[in-house]
Design an enzyme around this catalytic site. Structure first.
Site, mmCIF file in Angstrom:
data_model
loop_
_atom_site.group_PDB
_atom_site.id
_atom_site.type_symbol
_atom_site.label_atom_id
_atom_site.label_comp_id
_atom_site.label_asym_id
_atom_site.label_seq_id
_atom_site.Cartn_x
_atom_site.Cartn_y
_atom_site.Cartn_z
ATOM 1 N N GLY A 55 -52.640 -5.843 30.521
ATOM 2 C CA GLY A 55 -53.223 -6.940 29.503
ATOM 3 C C GLY A 55 -51.746 -6.994 28.415
ATOM 4 O O GLY A 55 -51.313 -6.160 28.194
ATOM 5 N N SER A 56 -52.274 -8.291 27.929
ATOM 6 C CA SER A 56 -51.225 -8.503 26.591
ATOM 7 C C SER A 56 -52.263 -8.296 26.009
ATOM 8 O O SER A 56 -53.425 -7.816 25.509
ATOM 9 C CB SER A 56 -51.111 -10.339 26.761
ATOM 10 O OG SER A 56 -52.293 -10.683 26.532
ATOM 11 N N GLY A 57 -51.420 -8.488 24.391
ATOM 12 C CA GLY A 57 -51.996 -7.412 23.610
ATOM 13 C C GLY A 57 -51.474 -6.438 22.374
ATOM 14 O O GLY A 57 -51.764 -5.714 21.508
ATOM 15 N N HIS A 58 -50.254 -6.038 23.882
ATOM 16 C CA HIS A 58 -50.106 -4.710 23.641
ATOM 17 C C HIS A 58 -48.867 -4.160 22.740
ATOM 18 O O HIS A 58 -47.606 -3.425 22.963
ATOM 19 C CB HIS A 58 -50.014 -3.416 24.232
ATOM 20 C CG HIS A 58 -51.565 -3.081 24.527
ATOM 21 N ND1 HIS A 58 -52.716 -3.055 23.876
ATOM 22 C CD2 HIS A 58 -52.289 -3.754 25.585
ATOM 23 C CE1 HIS A 58 -53.767 -2.681 24.409
ATOM 24 N NE2 HIS A 58 -53.837 -3.283 25.827
ATOM 25 N N ASP A 111 -57.356 -2.133 35.518
ATOM 26 C CA ASP A 111 -55.877 -1.781 35.562
ATOM 27 C C ASP A 111 -56.183 -1.055 36.926
ATOM 28 O O ASP A 111 -55.103 -1.270 38.039
ATOM 29 C CB ASP A 111 -55.060 -1.273 35.024
ATOM 30 C CG ASP A 111 -54.516 -2.060 33.488
ATOM 31 O OD1 ASP A 111 -53.929 -3.176 34.017
ATOM 32 O OD2 ASP A 111 -55.292 -2.174 32.904
ATOM 33 N N HIS A 220 -58.291 0.857 23.250
ATOM 34 C CA HIS A 220 -59.385 -0.763 23.090
ATOM 35 C C HIS A 220 -60.374 -0.131 22.474
ATOM 36 O O HIS A 220 -60.956 -0.855 22.329
ATOM 37 C CB HIS A 220 -59.562 -1.305 24.403
ATOM 38 C CG HIS A 220 -58.772 -1.381 25.482
ATOM 39 N ND1 HIS A 220 -57.693 -0.807 26.312
ATOM 40 C CD2 HIS A 220 -57.325 -2.524 25.527
ATOM 41 C CE1 HIS A 220 -57.130 -1.344 26.801
ATOM 42 N NE2 HIS A 220 -56.572 -2.240 26.368
#
Length: 332
Positions: A55-58, A111, A220
């Protein structure tokens, strides 16, 4: 909670950040269909290639490590969410230049679902691919039950080790074996002092009191069972080092890699103070740091805290870690 971020329409967060990232690093990467970030030199890759997802955001993970000597294609999902399996199958097909593909997946529910479906579809198509899962968070499962361990920053050095082995012309089976050996000898423990917010919704991922920290918090905001009064840098470093040394059963005289990965809101000042204590404490135990990194590799928006990563090293793994690479956020 009021969220203050320089964004536009929250629905467009991921495509807009990928467009900006690709423009900022266009000498190294290009943006493909289905949110793929692709190594510009992939076309001429006469070797095993590497595909990963997340995912994005990392940021800078995971796409910041696409380039020479590391990842060839990263498939990017929405914020904190896995991409779909078809995009991953398409990426693996695109990446394969006749020598096979190593597919690296972090152990998180979404994932893993995507990863397992991807492998089933690849098998039906007869694609030459081997999957390696990074699962090194010592907080949420014992080593005897490693399949339940979350994947944290350990994916990044795994990309580096595997990418270097691939660049030297190793076969897919050899690259996978080297990556797996490294992954089997690594461990991470995270600590958080403040939670992050979801950049699209503003929702708080974790809420900690003014004088609290949590050792073991997941990427998260998942609980780690280590909520306790806030400790100073030296005490925190010792607690975390003891946990990692015990998990890996590191003995006097051994050599390790040590990474301090800031998770978004922790300053380099803090990380260097912590690293200073790590060096002295490990010297007392006659454990040698032969490879290191202090900075931000994988973040969680503005989460305050860091991930401490340790891996058992030998001459072969150290050789791969020190081998040349040229990616947006790691160069050697």
């Amino acid at each position: 909670m009021r969220m203050k971020k320089f964004i536009n329409d929250p629905e467009n967060l991921t495509p807009e950040l990928l467009e900006g990232f690709a423009e900022a690093h266009k000498e190294l990467v290009e943006l493909g269909d289905q949110r793929m970030v692709i190594n510009r030199k992939l076309t001429n890759a006469d070797r095993v290639t590497i595909v990963t997802q997340g995912g994005s955001g990392h940021e800078p993970a995971i796409s910041g490590f696409v380039g020479e000597g590391m990842v060839d294609i990263s498939v990017v999902g929405d914020v904190f969410a896995a991409p779909g399996p078809q995009a991953c199958v398409d990426a693996i097909r695109m990446a394969d230049k006749g020598k096979g593909v190593l597919y690296i997946v972090l152990n998180h529910a979404g994932d893993m679902l995507t990863g397992n479906l991807t492998m089933k579809r690849c098998a039906k198509e007869g694609l030459h691919v081997v999957k390696v899962v990074t699962q090194e968070d010592i907080a949420n499962a014992p080593r005897s039950n490693a399949d339940d361990r979350r994947g944290l920053v350990g994916c990044i050095p795994t990309y580096k080790i595997a990418g270097a082995a691939a660049a030297e012309g190793k076969s897919l089976e050899e690259v996978a074996k080297i990556a797996q050996r490294f992954a089997d000898n690594m461990a991470t423990l995270a600590v958080a002092v403040t939670g992050a917010t979801h950049p699209a919704t503003g929702s708080l991922l974790a809420d900690l009191g003014e004088d609290e920290m949590e050792i073991g918090m997941g990427q998260h905001g998942e609980g780690g069972g280590g909520r306790q009064p806030l400790k100073c840098a030296d005490e925190t470093a010792k607690i975390m080092l003891d946990g990692l040394i015990s998990d890996l059963d590191i003995k006097s005289g051994e050599k390790i890699m040590l990474i301090l990965n800031g998770t978004g809101a922790t300053t380099l000042m803090e990380l260097f103070i912590i690293y200073r204590k790590c060096v002295s404490y490990l010297k007392e135990k006659n454990i040698e740091i032969v490879a290191n990194y202090v900075g931000e590799l994988l973040t969680v928006q503005e989460q305050g805290g860091f991930q401490m990563f340790m891996a058992r090293m030998d001459d072969e793994l150290l050789h791969y870690w020190n081998a040349p690479c040229n990616t947006p956020y790691l160069k050697k």
